[in-house]
Structures are given as C-alpha cells and as structure tokens.
Enzyme design. Structure first.
Site, mmCIF file in Angstrom:
data_model
loop_
_atom_site.group_PDB
_atom_site.id
_atom_site.type_symbol
_atom_site.label_atom_id
_atom_site.label_comp_id
_atom_site.label_asym_id
_atom_site.label_seq_id
_atom_site.Cartn_x
_atom_site.Cartn_y
_atom_site.Cartn_z
ATOM 1 N N ALA A 200 0.864 -1.179 0.000
ATOM 2 C CA ALA A 200 0.000 0.000 0.000
ATOM 3 C C ALA A 200 0.901 1.229 0.000
ATOM 4 O O ALA A 200 1.851 1.302 0.792
ATOM 5 C CB ALA A 200 -0.920 0.006 1.210
ATOM 6 N N TRP A 202 0.551 4.135 1.163
ATOM 7 C CA TRP A 202 0.562 4.917 2.387
ATOM 8 C C TRP A 202 1.288 4.216 3.540
ATOM 9 O O TRP A 202 1.516 4.821 4.584
ATOM 10 C CB TRP A 202 -0.870 5.212 2.828
ATOM 11 C CG TRP A 202 -1.754 4.004 2.900
ATOM 12 C CD1 TRP A 202 -2.632 3.577 1.956
ATOM 13 C CD2 TRP A 202 -1.828 3.055 3.979
ATOM 14 N NE1 TRP A 202 -3.262 2.431 2.370
ATOM 15 C CE2 TRP A 202 -2.786 2.078 3.618
ATOM 16 C CE3 TRP A 202 -1.190 2.926 5.219
ATOM 17 C CZ2 TRP A 202 -3.108 1.007 4.430
ATOM 18 C CZ3 TRP A 202 -1.518 1.859 6.035
ATOM 19 C CH2 TRP A 202 -2.446 0.914 5.645
ATOM 20 N N CYS A 203 1.640 2.944 3.346
ATOM 21 C CA CYS A 203 2.257 2.165 4.417
ATOM 22 C C CYS A 203 3.743 2.496 4.523
ATOM 23 O O CYS A 203 4.476 2.467 3.529
ATOM 24 C CB CYS A 203 2.055 0.670 4.167
ATOM 25 S SG CYS A 203 2.837 -0.392 5.400
ATOM 26 N N TYR A 204 4.189 2.782 5.723
ATOM 27 C CA TYR A 204 5.594 3.127 5.956
ATOM 28 C C TYR A 204 6.515 1.971 5.607
ATOM 29 O O TYR A 204 7.544 2.144 4.942
ATOM 30 C CB TYR A 204 5.758 3.537 7.418
ATOM 31 C CG TYR A 204 7.197 3.721 7.849
ATOM 32 C CD1 TYR A 204 7.896 4.868 7.507
ATOM 33 C CD2 TYR A 204 7.831 2.751 8.611
ATOM 34 C CE1 TYR A 204 9.215 5.044 7.899
ATOM 35 C CE2 TYR A 204 9.144 2.912 9.015
ATOM 36 C CZ TYR A 204 9.836 4.064 8.655
ATOM 37 O OH TYR A 204 11.133 4.225 9.053
#
Length: 267
Positions: A200, A202-204
C-alpha cells in the site's frame, strides 16, 4: 327413731322428685334453640356429604396413588432443573467489512518499546500467516505509567539519513511487474515461481521495502531472463487500486509477500 328416719328418707325422695317436676323443666327452651339452628343450616350452599355415605374403591385408590406419584415426579424434575448448573457457549462471527474474517479487538502496552518498531503478526491453526498487520492497528505513545503522552502515532516519510548502521539503498526504477486482476492469473500460471509483493503506498514499511524489492527484481531479471529462462518472476500489487484481488488472497497487512507455485500459494 325408726319412724323419724323413714319420714326423713321420704322427704328427701320427695325433694329430689320435685326437681324433675313438670313445672320446673327447661325442654321448651332447648327445642327452641334446635329449631333456630336447623333454620340457619337450611341456607347452607356448601353442604357436606356424611361420612357414612362415602365409599372407598380400588379405582379411586389407584387414581390417588398415580396422582401422588405424578406430583412427586414433577416436583423432583423442577427441583433438579432449578439446582442444575448449565453453561452455554455461543460463537458469533463479526460481520465486518473484511468479509469472512473474524474481528479481534486487543490492547497491548509496551512502555519500553517505540511505536516505530511495534508490529503485529497473525497465524491460525490452518497455517495461514499474516505478517506486520498495520492497516487496522492504532498506536499511541505512553509513558512508564501507561498514560498516553500524545496523539496517535503516524509513520513519517522514509528517512534519508543512516540510522544504526543501515545502508540507504538508492531507487533505480521499477524492476518488478505491476500485476492487476486482469493479468494476475496469466502471470501466475506462466511462470513456475511468481513472488508477489502486496503493498500500500501509504504504508511506511511498504515504502521501506520498495527500493530493496525493485533492486532484487532487477537482479532476478538479469540472472533469469523472463523471456529466455522464465523460471521466476517478481511482481507487485497495489492493494489501494486492486482491492478485490488483495481481498481474494486474504491480504490484511502491508507489505505481504506471497510465493505462487504454478498458480497456487498453498504449501
């Protein structure tokens, strides 16, 4: 002396006989009382049957015994049901947006652990493993007394400085193949081994993995040319765009790396 004694006895007898004489009898009063009570009893609506008119029978005795046993049996059943301890267990599956997955709420506190390094892995008895689930996990900073010290923790951008001796890998472009619902099945059956990174944006941790993943994909392409050799291929799936594809493969944490062998990821 003899005459006097006889006269005295006669006088005594006469006196006793005089007590029952007609002039001193109370018979009319008694009769009057009996007549009044009989008139009062004549208006009784709930008259009783005299005992000399009742008769015992074998059928009546059997019915009485059966009724008594039935009452004792029912009383015993009700008493045993009242004293019995029953345990009832029910399993209710949460109808959440994750479909057939079960929602589990938990709260874990680690005073000496930074939110940056806290992650959750899930495994079940069927052998399904989910690593680093971050989509539905919320993190809050706390002190040693377990008291929140700030707002909810959100991972920032990828750091550009070295920390703890880690090497910063430079991004050299896309080396893996972007997969979607239209071409996923064809690629998974075309190559004997297909390694897919479900991520994803947005996932760090997905962003931390991206440079290493693309660099590994380029090395695989150079060593095993997909057009000439074709034994292995590295791909990637953006779960924010391919929601149904990620849901079909039960992706809940990012990044999730799956290895498909001839179209299947089952061991």
């Amino acid at each position: 002396m003899d005459a006097i004694n006889i006269e005295g006895k006669a006088a005594v007898l006469w006196t006793l006989g005089d007590l029952s004489a007609p002039g001193r009898s109370d018979t009319p009063a008694r009769c009057h009382a009996m007549i009044s009570s009989s008139k009062l009893k004549s208006v009784d609506f709930y008259r009783k049957i005299p005992r000399d008119l009742t008769e015992a029978s074998l059928s009546g005795a059997g019915l009485s015994i059966f009724a008594a046993l039935a009452m004792v049996f029912l009383f015993g059943m009700e008493l045993s049901s009242y004293l019995a301890v029953n345990t009832t267990t029910s399993v209710i599956v949460d109808r959440s947006s994750d479909g057939e997955f079960l929602r589990i709420d938990f709260n874990l506190s680690f005073p000496a652990l930074s939110c940056e390094f806290a992650s959750v892995d899930v495994s079940d008895v069927l052998g399904t493993n989910r690593l680093n689930i971050t989509k539905t996990v919320r993190k809050f900073s706390i002190d040693r007394n377990l008291v929140p010290t700030g707002s909810e923790f959100h991972a920032g951008p990828i750091p550009t400085v070295n920390k703890h001796g880690d090497d910063v890998e430079e991004y050299h472009g896309d080396g893996s193949v972007a997969l979607s619902s239209r071409n996923f099945d064809s690629y998974s059956h075309l190559y004997p081994v297909l390694v897919v990174n479900f991520y994803a944006p947005w996932c760090y941790w997905s962003n931390r993995l991206k440079p290493s993943w693309e660099k590994a994909a380029q090395i695989i392409r150079e060593r095993y040319d997909p057009e000439m050799d074709g034994r292995i291929l590295l791909g990637k799936v953006d779960c924010t765009e391919e929601v149904e594809l990620c849901k079909r493969h039960h992706i809940q944490g990012y990044p999730s790396i799956r290895i498909f062998h001839k179209g299947s990821d089952m061991k």
